[in-house]
Design a protein around this motif. Structure first.
Motif, PDB file in Angstrom:
ATOM      1  N   GLN A 100       2.961  15.223   1.310  1.00 53.85           N
ATOM      2  CA  GLN A 100       2.041  15.744   2.593  1.00 53.85           C
ATOM      3  C   GLN A 100       1.303  14.996   2.238  1.00 53.85           C
ATOM      4  O   GLN A 100       0.804  14.410   4.132  1.00 53.85           O
ATOM      5  N   GLN A 101       0.228  14.930   1.624  1.00 53.47           N
ATOM      6  CA  GLN A 101      -1.101  14.295   1.735  1.00 53.47           C
ATOM      7  C   GLN A 101      -1.094  12.302   2.449  1.00 53.47           C
ATOM      8  O   GLN A 101      -1.905  12.173   2.848  1.00 53.47           O
ATOM      9  N   LEU A 102       0.442  12.307   1.242  1.00 59.22           N
ATOM     10  CA  LEU A 102       0.730  10.672   1.986  1.00 59.22           C
ATOM     11  C   LEU A 102       1.274  10.584   2.823  1.00 59.22           C
ATOM     12  O   LEU A 102       1.102   9.241   3.843  1.00 59.22           O
ATOM     13  N   VAL A 129      -1.110   8.010   5.843  1.00 59.31           N
ATOM     14  CA  VAL A 129       0.162   6.431   6.097  1.00 59.31           C
ATOM     15  C   VAL A 129      -0.217   6.916   7.967  1.00 59.31           C
ATOM     16  O   VAL A 129      -0.556   6.278   8.916  1.00 59.31           O
ATOM     17  N   SER A 130       0.349   8.301   8.524  1.00 58.17           N
ATOM     18  CA  SER A 130      -0.322   8.753   9.980  1.00 58.17           C
ATOM     19  C   SER A 130      -1.930   8.108  10.435  1.00 58.17           C
ATOM     20  O   SER A 130      -1.686   7.658  11.555  1.00 58.17           O
ATOM     21  N   VAL A 131      -2.699   8.202   9.731  1.00 54.63           N
ATOM     22  CA  VAL A 131      -4.347   7.974   9.788  1.00 54.63           C
ATOM     23  C   VAL A 131      -3.812   6.257  10.395  1.00 54.63           C
ATOM     24  O   VAL A 131      -4.676   6.134  10.732  1.00 54.63           O
ATOM     25  N   GLN A 132      -3.559   6.184   8.799  1.00 52.27           N
ATOM     26  CA  GLN A 132      -3.515   4.970   8.613  1.00 52.27           C
ATOM     27  C   GLN A 132      -2.982   3.618  10.173  1.00 52.27           C
ATOM     28  O   GLN A 132      -3.557   2.849  10.506  1.00 52.27           O
ATOM     29  N   ARG A 133      -1.951   4.234  10.323  1.00 53.49           N
ATOM     30  CA  ARG A 133      -0.983   3.470  11.384  1.00 53.49           C
ATOM     31  C   ARG A 133      -2.170   3.818  13.029  1.00 53.49           C
ATOM     32  O   ARG A 133      -2.273   3.412  13.884  1.00 53.49           O
ATOM     33  N   GLN A 134      -2.974   4.955  13.049  1.00 53.67           N
ATOM     34  CA  GLN A 134      -3.925   5.123  14.060  1.00 53.67           C
ATOM     35  C   GLN A 134      -4.924   4.434  14.033  1.00 53.67           C
ATOM     36  O   GLN A 134      -5.483   3.730  15.168  1.00 53.67           O
ATOM     37  N   GLU A 135      -5.588   4.376  12.659  1.00 49.32           N
ATOM     38  CA  GLU A 135      -6.874   3.848  12.836  1.00 49.32           C
ATOM     39  C   GLU A 135      -7.515   2.350  12.293  1.00 49.32           C
ATOM     40  O   GLU A 135      -7.994   1.865  12.178  1.00 49.32           O
ATOM     41  N   GLY A 136      -5.671   2.068  11.422  1.00 50.56           N
ATOM     42  CA  GLY A 136      -5.861   0.695  10.571  1.00 50.56           C
ATOM     43  C   GLY A 136      -5.928   0.677   9.777  1.00 50.56           C
ATOM     44  O   GLY A 136      -6.359   2.232   9.214  1.00 50.56           O
ATOM     45  N   GLY A 137      -6.879  -0.527   8.708  1.00 48.07           N
ATOM     46  CA  GLY A 137      -7.392   0.002   7.029  1.00 48.07           C
ATOM     47  C   GLY A 137      -6.695  -0.650   6.605  1.00 48.07           C
ATOM     48  O   GLY A 137      -4.551  -0.314   6.449  1.00 48.07           O
ATOM     49  N   ARG A 138      -7.230   0.104   4.948  1.00 49.23           N
ATOM     50  CA  ARG A 138      -5.732  -0.037   3.678  1.00 49.23           C
ATOM     51  C   ARG A 138      -5.365   1.952   3.362  1.00 49.23           C
ATOM     52  O   ARG A 138      -6.462   2.165   3.571  1.00 49.23           O
ATOM     53  N   LEU A 139      -4.578   1.633   2.957  1.00 47.62           N
ATOM     54  CA  LEU A 139      -4.485   2.814   2.485  1.00 47.62           C
ATOM     55  C   LEU A 139      -5.034   3.669   1.768  1.00 47.62           C
ATOM     56  O   LEU A 139      -5.084   4.704   2.029  1.00 47.62           O
ATOM     57  N   GLY A 140      -5.429   2.648   0.143  1.00 43.87           N
ATOM     58  CA  GLY A 140      -6.532   3.474  -0.712  1.00 43.87           C
ATOM     59  C   GLY A 140      -7.474   3.353   0.085  1.00 43.87           C
ATOM     60  O   GLY A 140      -8.209   5.128  -0.314  1.00 43.87           O
ATOM     61  N   TYR A 197       0.546  -1.304  -0.269  1.00 40.64           N
ATOM     62  CA  TYR A 197      -0.328   0.108  -0.087  1.00 40.64           C
ATOM     63  C   TYR A 197       0.400   1.363  -0.208  1.00 40.64           C
ATOM     64  O   TYR A 197       0.588   2.802  -0.916  1.00 40.64           O
ATOM     65  N   LEU A 198       2.101   1.427   0.036  1.00 38.83           N
ATOM     66  CA  LEU A 198       3.284   2.052   0.499  1.00 38.83           C
ATOM     67  C   LEU A 198       3.387   2.635  -0.971  1.00 38.83           C
ATOM     68  O   LEU A 198       3.491   3.249  -1.514  1.00 38.83           O
ATOM     69  N   ARG A 199       4.134   1.047  -1.621  1.00 44.50           N
ATOM     70  CA  ARG A 199       3.829   1.418  -2.883  1.00 44.50           C
ATOM     71  C   ARG A 199       2.517   2.156  -4.057  1.00 44.50           C
ATOM     72  O   ARG A 199       2.491   2.548  -4.987  1.00 44.50           O
ATOM     73  N   LEU A 200       1.341   1.831  -3.362  1.00 46.07           N
ATOM     74  CA  LEU A 200       0.281   2.565  -3.672  1.00 46.07           C
ATOM     75  C   LEU A 200       0.439   3.615  -3.892  1.00 46.07           C
ATOM     76  O   LEU A 200      -0.286   4.783  -5.014  1.00 46.07           O
ATOM     77  N   GLY A 201       0.524   4.511  -2.067  1.00 44.96           N
ATOM     78  CA  GLY A 201       1.474   5.652  -1.695  1.00 44.96           C
ATOM     79  C   GLY A 201       1.364   6.425  -2.889  1.00 44.96           C
ATOM     80  O   GLY A 201       1.370   7.842  -3.466  1.00 44.96           O
ATOM     81  N   GLU A 202       2.639   5.862  -3.113  1.00 49.43           N
ATOM     82  CA  GLU A 202       4.286   6.528  -4.602  1.00 49.43           C
ATOM     83  C   GLU A 202       3.485   6.590  -5.382  1.00 49.43           C
ATOM     84  O   GLU A 202       3.897   7.956  -6.090  1.00 49.43           O
ATOM     85  N   LEU A 203       2.144   5.744  -6.003  1.00 49.49           N
ATOM     86  CA  LEU A 203       2.257   5.518  -7.528  1.00 49.49           C
ATOM     87  C   LEU A 203       1.516   6.678  -7.656  1.00 49.49           C
ATOM     88  O   LEU A 203       1.068   7.245  -8.760  1.00 49.49           O
ATOM     89  N   LEU A 204       0.252   7.103  -6.560  1.00 56.13           N
ATOM     90  CA  LEU A 204      -0.258   8.254  -6.435  1.00 56.13           C
ATOM     91  C   LEU A 204       0.100   9.658  -6.292  1.00 56.13           C
ATOM     92  O   LEU A 204      -0.169   9.936  -7.048  1.00 56.13           O
ATOM     93  N   VAL A 205       1.456   9.295  -5.972  1.00 61.63           N
ATOM     94  CA  VAL A 205       2.194  10.568  -5.908  1.00 61.63           C
ATOM     95  C   VAL A 205       2.599  10.751  -7.060  1.00 61.63           C
ATOM     96  O   VAL A 205       2.825  11.814  -7.409  1.00 61.63           O
ATOM     97  N   MET A 260      -8.999  12.445  -0.264  1.00 56.18           N
ATOM     98  CA  MET A 260      -7.348  13.209  -1.360  1.00 56.18           C
ATOM     99  C   MET A 260      -7.282  12.859  -2.232  1.00 56.18           C
ATOM    100  O   MET A 260      -7.210  12.790  -3.163  1.00 56.18           O
ATOM    101  N   VAL A 261      -7.629  11.597  -2.561  1.00 63.77           N
ATOM    102  CA  VAL A 261      -8.001  10.578  -4.388  1.00 63.77           C
ATOM    103  C   VAL A 261      -9.981  10.500  -4.180  1.00 63.77           C
ATOM    104  O   VAL A 261     -10.721   9.522  -3.417  1.00 63.77           O
ATOM    105  N   LYS A 262     -10.194  10.499  -4.814  1.00 62.80           N
ATOM    106  CA  LYS A 262     -11.605   9.265  -5.708  1.00 62.80           C
ATOM    107  C   LYS A 262     -11.072   8.553  -5.759  1.00 62.80           C
ATOM    108  O   LYS A 262     -10.284   7.936  -6.510  1.00 62.80           O
ATOM    109  N   GLU A 263     -12.812   7.838  -5.127  1.00 58.71           N
ATOM    110  CA  GLU A 263     -11.939   5.811  -5.225  1.00 58.71           C
ATOM    111  C   GLU A 263     -12.458   5.229  -6.278  1.00 58.71           C
ATOM    112  O   GLU A 263     -11.667   4.522  -6.596  1.00 58.71           O
ATOM    113  N   ASP A 264     -12.846   6.124  -8.058  1.00 65.90           N
ATOM    114  CA  ASP A 264     -12.259   5.728  -8.744  1.00 65.90           C
ATOM    115  C   ASP A 264     -10.909   5.832  -9.406  1.00 65.90           C
ATOM    116  O   ASP A 264     -10.207   5.393  -9.840  1.00 65.90           O
ATOM    117  N   GLN A 265     -10.173   7.140  -8.931  1.00 66.65           N
ATOM    118  CA  GLN A 265      -9.261   7.122  -9.948  1.00 66.65           C
ATOM    119  C   GLN A 265      -7.893   5.857  -8.850  1.00 66.65           C
ATOM    120  O   GLN A 265      -6.814   5.863  -9.443  1.00 66.65           O
TER     121      GLN A 265
END
Length: 574
Positions: free
Chosen positions: A22-24, A28-39, A6-14, A47-52
């Protein structure tokens, strides 16, 4: 799945320019706190639309991306794919069979790397699975269309006419409206599979169609079933008349009401889960001459937007509201009829004001939405916990901000005013047609002008108008007859047309139409003089207040709503 993927997905979105570093990092910080997938976190944060996100994920995994708009999420005809993957499995796992070639089955999935799900599909279908990627939203809609949710509901309703009539020994006297059935038999019939399925389908279809209320009404020879969608009631094919008692009993059992009591109104509640999404349903029953009428209010917290920027306020109105919200003390009132979105606006204001440095207390009837970081109290008049008694206790709880669900009597109004005068910010609601008349209502209740004038900060009057469906609204040039002396700055305005995405209604969702009255020095002088609301309105307009009518016309000029819709909710308020 490993976090690195998922970090690679984030880098690809960048890399694709859809988010910045900064958004990534924030995601990632929110993901660490709340869990779940980065996407999913990126989509949730807006920050990103579901279809994008899904399109980029498809590129990363080298898996084809299918979308509903292109018509690619349409299963092949004459392959009996609904038998290959049963409806229940498709709904539960958000998958859609698209085509089958020999032993290869193409399936649309939101997560094509879910190995366990692919393995289950392989066992279920006895085929090799060829996954394609699509958004969860698109798959859910396509599954509903393919498996025929609406058709299924109609079949259940039609089947209800074939179920045998009331049990032997039961007597039905529809002229008196009193249907008698032994309690044991009533409970047994309420738990019968067809009745359980029918009630489930009624609730599910209402939720899928974004209804806020379900009305089940008995008449002499029939039942009426209606959904309120975007503020309007729509008739739905009703069940057979003889199923009225079992359906009402089933709903009462779910909401823990007394099924033997048919002479008095009752209130209850229960919760359902749709795709792991909790939805609260409040139930109200009243006795009518033909039997009990039930109204179910659907409270879907996930669909409520508690963000002032997204409710439809004009920029100038938002600026005034935020100025009042920043005040250390004073009274803020929201006014409007029932169902005009007052509570949602109040929650959005609290959501923006909440902070670890502020102590916020609310007293409500009932508590509709739970807010993190806010102390919420539910009134219970039967044990003496009223608005007034709770408010007296609140003052000993060192509050900064207090929300009172509604000012209903002099005692509550007096405590609100005194609280505002002694250094607290107090938010509440009133039932008046517009902002200026709220001042007179408070004085009519018994509040003295010398107390009201220095404590009042702002009054917001609110209505909801239906938003035109963005996919099918059509522009036109209104005729002089259609305008009826209304002056619009836009030459072209929009009207509803109707498409599949809005269920042919031409509208989808609602937005606020408001007028914001600030209690400046001139308004305070008028309050002290006990001036009529007409004079207060006149002075408020002269000092820049946009009326409900003027705000509604702005929404028409912006293409947000139709002229007919704007006039239908504001013509009496101008």
């Amino acid at each position: 799945m490993p976090r690195e993927r998922y970090l690679r997905l984030g880098e690809l979105l960048v890399k694709e320019g859809l988010i910045n570093l900064q958004q990534l990092e924030k995601a990632v910080s929110v993901q660490r706190q709340e869990g779940g997938r980065l996407g999913e976190v990126l989509v949730k944060l807006g920050m990103v639309k579901e279809d994008q996100m899904v399109s980029v994920l498809g590129k990363q995994l080298n898996i084809p991306y299918f979308s509903l708009g292109t018509g690619m999420l349409k299963p092949a005809a004459d392959q009996e794919l609904d038998k290959v993957i049963p409806q229940e499995f498709a709904y539960k796992n958000t998958v859609l069979p698209l085509s089958r070639t020999l032993k290869s089955l193409t399936v649309a999935m939101a997560d094509p790397l879910d190995i366990i799900l692919i393995d289950n599909l392989r066992r279920l279908t006895n085929c090799e699975i060829n996954p394609v990627i699509a958004t969860k939203t698109d798959i859910q809609k396509a599954v509903e269309d393919f498996y025929g949710k609406s058709a299924m509901f109609r079949e259940a309703v039609e089947a209800s006419y074939d179920i045998s009539s009331v049990d032997s020994g039961a007597t039905v006297d529809t002229s008196a409206g009193d249907q008698e059935l032994s309690l044991d038999k009533l409970i047994a019939r309420a738990e019968e599979a067809p009745v359980v399925k029918l009630v489930d389908l009624i609730i599910r279809q209402a939720i899928d169609e974004r209804a806020s209320d379900i009305h089940i009404e008995p008449f002499k020879d029939k039942i009426s079933l209606r959904y309120r969608i975007d503020g309007k009631l729509y008739e739905i094919p009703p069940p057979a008349k003889h199923l009225h008692l079992p359906i009402i009993s089933r709903i009462k059992i779910l909401s823990k009401l007394d099924i033997a009591e048919k002479r008095l109104p009752q209130d209850g509640a229960f919760m359902v889960k749709i795709n792991e999404r909790p939805i609260d349903i409040r139930v109200s029953s009243i006795p009518t001459i033909y039997g009990e009428k039930i109204v179910m209010r659907i409270l879907d917290r996930s669909k409520v937007v508690l963000d002032l920027n997204l409710l439809g306020f004009e920029p100038k109105q938002l600026e005034l509201m935020r100025k009042a919200m920043e005040a250390p003390y004073g009274l803020v009132f929201l006014t409007g009829p029932t169902g005009s979105g007052k509570t949602t606006t109040l929650y959005a204001m609290l959501n923006e004001m909440k902070s670890p440095t502020k102590n916020i207390l609310t007293i409500e009837d009932p508590v509709e939405y739970k807010l993190e970081g806010v102390n919420q109290v539910q009134i219970k008049p039967e044990i003496g916990l009223t608005f007034a008694t709770a408010l007296r206790s609140f003052l000993r709880q060192d509050p900064d901000i207090m929300l009172v669900g509604e000012v209903r009597d002099l005692e509550t109004a007096q405590i609100c005013v005194r609280s505002a005068l002694t250094g607290h910010l107090v938010l509440s609601t009133l039932h008046t047609n517009d902002a200026p008349s709220a001042v007179n209502r408070l004085m009519d209740i018994g509040i003295e002008p010398y107390m009201l004038a220095p404590s009042l900060l702002m009054i917001v009057a609110q209505r909801l108008v239906r938003r035109l469906c963005p996919d099918c609204k059509e522009a036109y040039e209104p005729t002089a007859e259609q305008l009826k002396n209304i002056k619009l700055k836009a030459d072209l305005i929009y009207r509803p047309k109707g498409c599949d995405k809005c269920n042919q209604s031409g509208y989808k969702g609602r937005i606020c139409v408001d007028e914001v009255l600030m209690a400046n020095a001139q308004i305070q002088d008028l309050i002290n003089q006990r001036a009529p609301f007409q004079k207060i309105r006149e002075v408020a307009k002269a000092t820049g207040m946009q009326t409900l009518y003027e705000t509604a016309l702005k929404k028409v000029e912006q293409g947000s709503t139709s002229l007919e819709e704007a006039l239908s909710v504001t013509i009496g308020a101008e």
